[in-house]
Design an enzyme around this catalytic site. Structure first.
Site, PDB file in Angstrom:
ATOM      1  N   TYR A 101     -11.426  30.430  74.877  1.00 31.56           N
ATOM      2  CA  TYR A 101     -10.000  30.095  74.769  1.00 31.56           C
ATOM      3  C   TYR A 101      -9.712  29.717  73.329  1.00 31.56           C
ATOM      4  O   TYR A 101     -10.459  28.941  72.703  1.00 31.56           O
ATOM      5  CB  TYR A 101      -9.637  28.915  75.677  1.00 31.56           C
ATOM      6  CG  TYR A 101      -8.280  28.327  75.358  1.00 31.56           C
ATOM      7  CD1 TYR A 101      -7.127  28.826  75.941  1.00 31.56           C
ATOM      8  CD2 TYR A 101      -8.156  27.280  74.439  1.00 31.56           C
ATOM      9  CE1 TYR A 101      -5.875  28.300  75.628  1.00 31.56           C
ATOM     10  CE2 TYR A 101      -6.909  26.752  74.124  1.00 31.56           C
ATOM     11  CZ  TYR A 101      -5.778  27.267  74.718  1.00 31.56           C
ATOM     12  OH  TYR A 101      -4.541  26.748  74.398  1.00 31.56           O
ATOM     13  N   GLU A 189      -1.425  31.513  72.337  1.00 30.54           N
ATOM     14  CA  GLU A 189      -2.703  31.347  73.031  1.00 30.54           C
ATOM     15  C   GLU A 189      -3.326  32.692  73.359  1.00 30.54           C
ATOM     16  O   GLU A 189      -2.617  33.685  73.569  1.00 30.54           O
ATOM     17  CB  GLU A 189      -2.518  30.591  74.356  1.00 30.54           C
ATOM     18  CG  GLU A 189      -2.071  29.157  74.241  1.00 30.54           C
ATOM     19  CD  GLU A 189      -1.956  28.497  75.604  1.00 30.54           C
ATOM     20  OE1 GLU A 189      -2.071  27.269  75.662  1.00 30.54           O
ATOM     21  OE2 GLU A 189      -1.774  29.209  76.609  1.00 30.54           O
TER      22      GLU A 189
END
Length: 380
Positions: A101, A189
């Site tokens: 991530y 993101e």
């Protein structure tokens, strides 16, 4: 303004972040054509503004033509958490060995942007932050200078990313911050950033949310805004000019002013209810705007009761009362119980005007919220 995954990936790809081969499709035939152009296996992914698409059946893998047709038929047109899927992204499946991530957002507590990296990609990052906060490495950035290369490297190494790919991940993180800054984003993101067996990294998902007040600086992104309305409620809110956010609960909330609405949300939660929405009708709201607000909330199938919290400054209580009466009297049947609390300018006049055969009236906000929560419980 929230970009769809396919839109965000286009921006990321243009900036040099690796993304899978992909194509947008709106029919079964288009899905099959795209899949065969890309080459199997492919992922067929619903393009709607919700999380957890995979768990809800909005993402499917296809190994051949038959599976691609089956995936397209099941996803296109489906109701996904209240959104009708009209478009899907068909993209080459990634043979991965690990999921990471990376993200950039604003840490309002620190008053600075924060870059984040975690080796626990591919899952709900909010759950990771709550359950194992140490699994996310964070690096705060001075916006006057931007992200220094050493900060990107530090975040990556602090997260425990394998040294074979650390520099590539740091490069992606730096690019992500530059996009966040250049595009006036609120969030940027990649979850997951997939790692292949050849130590290559690929953005398998993409999130890019833009500050709507800055769109005048980004005409290319502003052109995408219309595509962001996937839900009838969002589309209706745009037409009415409302600040409307759909939530997961069943108590509909209407107020005049963001602070007043947020207070009402908190009280609904405090008294054991679940807010269904954030709806601010703004100051100086006339009867027509109030009528439109009720139409909005009544259109939400998740709402079981409604609470009006109006404090009159510019907004006049009698105008609000007229709008409530007009909206409810035009209906053959009132679909949800409505509780009203009026205070401030012309509140007494408004209370006299309200048709108490159609609404429930409470003198205080606390009483109004408690009654709305009770109404929602009874309707379930």
């Amino acid at each position: 303004m929230r970009l769809h995954e396919y839109q965000a990936k286009e921006v990321f790809s243009d900036a040099g972040i690796p993304t899978p081969d992909s194509a947008l499709a709106e029919s079964v035939d288009e899905v099959v054509e795209a899949a065969e152009d890309i080459g199997y296996p492919v992922a067929v992914k619903a393009q709607v503004h919700v999380g957890g698409r995979g768990k809800a059946g909005g993402i499917k893998l296809a190994e051949d033509r038959d599976e691609a047709e089956e995936a397209a038929e099941s996803i296109i047109g489906m109701d996904l958490k209240g959104y009708t899927v009209e478009k899907v992204l068909v993209e080459g499946a990634v043979d991965f060995v690990n999921e990471l991530y990376v993200g950039v957002t604003m840490d309002r507590g620190e008053g600075k942007p924060v870059a984040m990296v975690s080796t626990k990609g591919g899952v709900d990052i909010e759950a990771v932050a709550e359950e194992t906060p140490d699994a996310i490495a964070r690096e705060h950035i001075d916006p006057a200078f931007g992200m220094h290369p050493y900060q990107a490297r530090k975040a990556v190494y602090d997260a425990g990313v394998d040294s074979d790919i650390a520099m590539d991940v740091a490069s992606v993180l730096t690019t992500l911050y530059d996009l966040w800054d250049d595009k006036d984003a609120s969030d940027a993101e990649i979850n997951p950033l997939m790692v292949t067996s050849d130590d290559e990294i690929v953005a398998a998902d993409a999130v890019l949310n833009i500050d709507g007040d800055a769109l005048f600086r980004h005409p290319d992104l502003a052109e995408m805004e219309e595509d962001s309305y996937e839900d009838d409620l969002e589309r209706k809110a745009g037409e009415y000019g409302f600040d409307y956010v759909r939530l997961d609960g069943n108590v509909g909330i209407i107020g005049n002013g963001a602070g007043l609405v947020m207070t009402t949300l908190d009280l609904v939660d405090y008294y054991g209810g679940d807010p269904a929405n954030f709806l601010d009708i703004g100051g100086g709201a006339k009867a027509e705007r109030v009528t439109n607000a009720l139409d909005m909330v009544f259109s939400d199938e998740n709402v079981d009761s409604v609470v009006f919290n109006i404090f009159g400054g510019i907004t006049r209580g009698d105008e609000v009362a007229k709008g409530i009466n007009e909206a409810l009297e035009s209906l053959d049947e009132i679909p949800k119980p409505v509780v009203v609390r009026l205070a401030g300018t012309n509140a007494e006049e408004g209370m006299e005007i309200l048709n108490t055969d159609l609404v429930q009236v409470e003198a205080t906000l606390e009483d109004a919220v408690q009654r709305a929560v009770e109404n929602a419980e009874e309707e379930q």
